[in-house]
Design a protein around this motif. Structure first.
Motif, PDB file in Angstrom:
ATOM      1  N   LEU A 112      -2.850   1.081  -7.098  1.00 18.98           N
ATOM      2  CA  LEU A 112      -3.467   2.122  -6.269  1.00 18.98           C
ATOM      3  C   LEU A 112      -4.948   1.795  -6.016  1.00 18.98           C
ATOM      4  CD1 LEU A 112      -3.124   4.831  -4.808  1.00 18.98           C
ATOM      5  CD2 LEU A 112      -3.722   5.994  -6.938  1.00 18.98           C
ATOM      6  N   ALA A 113      -5.647   1.333  -7.065  1.00 19.25           N
ATOM      7  CA  ALA A 113      -7.070   0.974  -6.896  1.00 19.25           C
ATOM      8  C   ALA A 113      -7.203  -0.183  -5.906  1.00 19.25           C
ATOM      9  CB  ALA A 113      -7.666   0.582  -8.249  1.00 19.25           C
ATOM     10  N   HIS A 114      -6.272  -1.110  -5.951  1.00  9.62           N
ATOM     11  CA  HIS A 114      -6.271  -2.245  -5.022  1.00  9.62           C
ATOM     12  C   HIS A 114      -6.057  -1.744  -3.591  1.00  9.62           C
ATOM     13  CE1 HIS A 114      -4.329  -6.290  -3.763  1.00  9.62           C
ATOM     14  NE2 HIS A 114      -5.619  -6.328  -3.576  1.00  9.62           N
ATOM     15  N   THR A 115      -5.156  -0.778  -3.445  1.00  8.30           N
ATOM     16  CA  THR A 115      -4.913  -0.178  -2.127  1.00  8.30           C
ATOM     17  C   THR A 115      -6.179   0.508  -1.621  1.00  8.30           C
ATOM     18  OG1 THR A 115      -2.580   0.109  -2.660  1.00  8.30           O
ATOM     19  CG2 THR A 115      -3.453   1.487  -0.892  1.00  8.30           C
ATOM     20  N   VAL A 116      -6.850   1.261  -2.497  1.00  5.90           N
ATOM     21  CA  VAL A 116      -8.100   1.943  -2.116  1.00  5.90           C
ATOM     22  C   VAL A 116      -9.124   0.896  -1.648  1.00  5.90           C
ATOM     23  CG1 VAL A 116     -10.055   3.291  -3.009  1.00  5.90           C
ATOM     24  CG2 VAL A 116      -7.725   3.906  -3.650  1.00  5.90           C
ATOM     25  N   SER A 125      -5.611   7.093   0.639  1.00  7.27           N
ATOM     26  CA  SER A 125      -5.348   6.488  -0.682  1.00  7.27           C
ATOM     27  C   SER A 125      -6.478   6.838  -1.651  1.00  7.27           C
ATOM     28  CB  SER A 125      -5.171   4.969  -0.571  1.00  7.27           C
ATOM     29  OG  SER A 125      -6.332   4.362  -0.062  1.00  7.27           O
ATOM     30  N   PHE A 126      -7.712   6.938  -1.126  1.00  9.17           N
ATOM     31  CA  PHE A 126      -8.841   7.314  -1.979  1.00  9.17           C
ATOM     32  C   PHE A 126      -8.639   8.742  -2.525  1.00  9.17           C
ATOM     33  CE2 PHE A 126     -12.911   9.197  -2.918  1.00  9.17           C
ATOM     34  CZ  PHE A 126     -13.562   8.198  -3.622  1.00  9.17           C
ATOM     35  N   ASP A 127      -8.224   9.665  -1.663  1.00  6.27           N
ATOM     36  CA  ASP A 127      -8.036  11.051  -2.103  1.00  6.27           C
ATOM     37  C   ASP A 127      -6.891  11.159  -3.111  1.00  6.27           C
ATOM     38  OD1 ASP A 127     -10.170  11.958  -0.623  1.00  6.27           O
ATOM     39  OD2 ASP A 127      -8.974  12.545   1.112  1.00  6.27           O
ATOM     40  N   VAL A 128      -5.863  10.296  -2.934  1.00  2.33           N
ATOM     41  CA  VAL A 128      -4.774  10.270  -3.921  1.00  2.33           C
ATOM     42  C   VAL A 128      -5.335   9.778  -5.263  1.00  2.33           C
ATOM     43  CG1 VAL A 128      -2.581   9.150  -4.549  1.00  2.33           C
ATOM     44  CG2 VAL A 128      -2.936   9.975  -2.209  1.00  2.33           C
ATOM     45  N   TRP A 129      -6.133   8.723  -5.185  1.00  2.13           N
ATOM     46  CA  TRP A 129      -6.775   8.176  -6.399  1.00  2.13           C
ATOM     47  C   TRP A 129      -7.547   9.267  -7.131  1.00  2.13           C
ATOM     48  CZ3 TRP A 129      -7.171   3.978  -9.496  1.00  2.13           C
ATOM     49  CH2 TRP A 129      -8.345   3.795 -10.232  1.00  2.13           C
ATOM     50  N   GLY A 143       1.713  11.071   6.561  1.00  2.00           N
ATOM     51  CA  GLY A 143       1.184  10.422   7.774  1.00  2.00           C
ATOM     52  C   GLY A 143       0.753   8.991   7.491  1.00  2.00           C
ATOM     53  N   PHE A 144       0.132   8.779   6.337  1.00  2.00           N
ATOM     54  CA  PHE A 144      -0.321   7.443   5.937  1.00  2.00           C
ATOM     55  C   PHE A 144       0.866   6.482   5.854  1.00  2.00           C
ATOM     56  CE2 PHE A 144      -0.701   4.582   2.242  1.00  2.00           C
ATOM     57  CZ  PHE A 144      -1.806   3.817   2.598  1.00  2.00           C
ATOM     58  N   ILE A 145       1.923   6.919   5.158  1.00  2.00           N
ATOM     59  CA  ILE A 145       3.108   6.064   4.989  1.00  2.00           C
ATOM     60  C   ILE A 145       3.747   5.790   6.353  1.00  2.00           C
ATOM     61  CG2 ILE A 145       5.457   5.987   4.002  1.00  2.00           C
ATOM     62  CD1 ILE A 145       4.269   7.438   1.514  1.00  2.00           C
ATOM     63  N   PHE A 188       0.845  -1.211   0.000  1.00  2.00           N
ATOM     64  CA  PHE A 188       0.000   0.000   0.000  1.00  2.00           C
ATOM     65  C   PHE A 188       0.874   1.252   0.000  1.00  2.00           C
ATOM     66  CE2 PHE A 188      -2.938  -2.641   2.936  1.00  2.00           C
ATOM     67  CZ  PHE A 188      -3.338  -3.404   1.871  1.00  2.00           C
ATOM     68  N   MET A 189       1.922   1.222   0.869  1.00  2.00           N
ATOM     69  CA  MET A 189       2.805   2.383   0.964  1.00  2.00           C
ATOM     70  C   MET A 189       3.435   2.676  -0.394  1.00  2.00           C
ATOM     71  SD  MET A 189       4.489   1.129   4.522  1.00  2.00           S
ATOM     72  CE  MET A 189       6.051   1.885   4.387  1.00  2.00           C
TER      73      MET A 189
END
Ligand SMILES: [Fe+2]
Ligand SMILES: [Fe+2]
Length: 297
Positions: A129-133, A178-182, A79-81, A57-58
């Motif tokens: 990225l979609a998988h992470t979301v 991750s959603f906002d990054v997407w 912060g997420f990482i 995910f990171m």
């Protein structure tokens, strides 16, 4: 469910990296949950997914970091990482406790790294990225459940209860990152929606079989696990029970992901985040006490 619907734009939670350590008694590693060994191993199976999964995910989010302009989202990504790195580190230690009991956690961990390594090589970055979301939505649903309902961890050994609460609180704190990054890096439109929900469906088809395989491996390797039928019945009740079962209670949020305008903070459960400081305080006290105890010994 005491969460409210809110406008995502009003929610701006900055995840904080917390360098936490927990006191996890090794003698309880296989049987720390109030519902016995097989339910403990359900959580232990999730724990086995974290070191390799959270690194994946990171990396998926990190790949897009330079394309983000919004300074708030940049901070949220940091912060997420940081949080996922801490989760991964603590779950490596947690999984090692199971290895000490003769459970094959190192072997299973190596298999998880092999799978995520293969996915990184063959899947396009947007799909990672979609998988992470998608998995972050799963972890947010499960974390929200644990925070909403004290019965989920009732009667559990305190150190293990604390590590799961901490992880649940931080998963909640960063659930939208991750959603906002997407949303920030993938071109808007119907294709983006189809990519998001398509990968979510694929994730649903693969996530639970992986949990099931890890869970059954742990149970099969643990000759002291609860009586097979009684223990399995407790797992079934824990997962499917009409009152406190996991699946019936995440069904609504699972469906929510398919709304075109979905956002993780639609399910606004920020009220739980005020509990984080209590967990931090309890575990720094616990650590001080155990260091003092070791020194005295
Ligand atoms: Fe995590
Ligand atoms: Fe996460």
């Amino acid at each position: 469910m005491n969460a409210a619907i809110t406008q995502p734009a009003t929610v701006s939670v900055i995840p904080v990296r917390r360098d936490m350590h927990f006191n996890l008694p090794v003698e309880r590693a296989k049987n720390w949950h109030g519902q016995g060994t097989q339910v403990s191993h359900f959580f232990n199976a999730l724990s086995l997914m974290f070191p390799a999964g959270e690194r994946y995910f990171m990396d998926a989010v990190r790949h897009y970091r330079d394309r983000i302009d919004d300074p708030v989202l940049k901070k949220q990504v940091l912060g997420f990482i940081g949080q996922e790195a801490m989760h991964s580190r603590e779950h490596v230690e947690y999984n090692e406790l199971l290895q000490e009991h003769g459970l094959p956690t190192r072997k299973l961990d190596r298999q998880m790294w092999a799978v995520t390594g293969w996915m990184k090589r063959v899947l396009p970055h947007w799909m990672q990225l979609a998988h992470t979301v998608a998995v972050e939505h799963y972890t947010a649903m499960l974390a929200g459940l644990m925070l909403d309902d004290p019965v989920c961890l009732e009667g559990s050994e305190e150190g293990y209860r604390q590590v799961w609460l901490w992880h649940s609180l931080e998963e909640t704190e960063h659930k939208a990152v991750s959603f906002d990054v997407w949303e920030a890096v993938i071109k808007p439109g119907p294709a983006r929606y189809l990519m998001r929900v398509g990968v979510f469906l694929l994730t649903t088809l693969t996530f639970w079989p992986v949990v099931f395989l890890l869970h059954t491996q742990l149970i099969r390797s643990d000759r002291y696990a609860d009586h097979r039928v009684r223990g399995m019945w407790r797992v079934i009740k824990f997962l499917y029970g009409p009152r406190h079962g996991v699946f019936p209670r995440i069904a609504g949020q699972w469906l929510g992901f398919f709304r075109p305008g979905f956002h993780p903070w639609d399910h606004d459960n920020r009220h739980h985040l005020s509990r984080i400081e209590g967990i931090v305080a309890a575990n720094s006290e616990r650590r001080t006490l155990s260091i003092a105890h070791t020194d005295a010994g």
